[in-house]
Design a protein around this motif. Sequence first.
Motif, PDB file in Angstrom:
ATOM      1  N   GLY A  64      -7.616  -7.296  -8.319  1.00 18.65           N
ATOM      2  CA  GLY A  64      -8.951  -7.765  -7.963  1.00 18.65           C
ATOM      3  C   GLY A  64      -9.853  -6.675  -7.406  1.00 18.65           C
ATOM      4  O   GLY A  64     -10.798  -6.966  -6.670  1.00 18.65           O
ATOM      5  N   LYS A  86     -10.849  -6.104 -16.284  1.00 16.74           N
ATOM      6  CA  LYS A  86     -10.551  -6.524 -14.914  1.00 16.74           C
ATOM      7  C   LYS A  86      -9.148  -6.039 -14.598  1.00 16.74           C
ATOM      8  O   LYS A  86      -8.443  -5.533 -15.467  1.00 16.74           O
ATOM      9  CB  LYS A  86     -10.668  -8.025 -14.729  1.00 16.74           C
ATOM     10  CG  LYS A  86      -9.729  -8.851 -15.575  1.00 16.74           C
ATOM     11  CD  LYS A  86      -9.956 -10.311 -15.352  1.00 16.74           C
ATOM     12  CE  LYS A  86      -9.019 -11.143 -16.222  1.00 16.74           C
ATOM     13  NZ  LYS A  86      -9.185 -12.560 -15.984  1.00 16.74           N
ATOM     14  N   LYS A 134     -12.833  -4.313  -7.209  1.00 11.87           N
ATOM     15  CA  LYS A 134     -14.190  -4.410  -7.745  1.00 11.87           C
ATOM     16  C   LYS A 134     -14.536  -3.159  -8.540  1.00 11.87           C
ATOM     17  O   LYS A 134     -14.048  -2.069  -8.266  1.00 11.87           O
ATOM     18  CB  LYS A 134     -15.190  -4.583  -6.605  1.00 11.87           C
ATOM     19  CG  LYS A 134     -14.980  -5.854  -5.837  1.00 11.87           C
ATOM     20  CD  LYS A 134     -15.941  -5.929  -4.682  1.00 11.87           C
ATOM     21  CE  LYS A 134     -15.622  -7.149  -3.825  1.00 11.87           C
ATOM     22  NZ  LYS A 134     -16.458  -7.211  -2.640  1.00 11.87           N
TER      23      LYS A 134
END
Length: 93
Positions: free
Chosen positions: A57, A53, A59
Amino acid sequence: MITLQTLKWDNCFSYGSGNELQLNDNTVTQILGTNGMGKSSIPLIIEEALYNKNSKGIKKADIPNRYVNNGYNIYLSFRSEEHTSELQSQSNI
């Protein structure tokens, strides 16, 4: 302590294929460039390899270079006080 050694990546963000940074030659690495050249993408690529990740944030579907549209690959080797390890992240989104 973890020491990053080699980062290789293909088709991440605005980068195409065949990118490589040798990080084990120095204790500090400085990345210089003008705005929009992809400097801030490199820590995000490292975060993806280490943690699956990123801190912004972003995707998974937005990581591959949209012009290549062939997924992405990330390879990171690092050394800790105990041993040397390698991580590989790959996506064919």
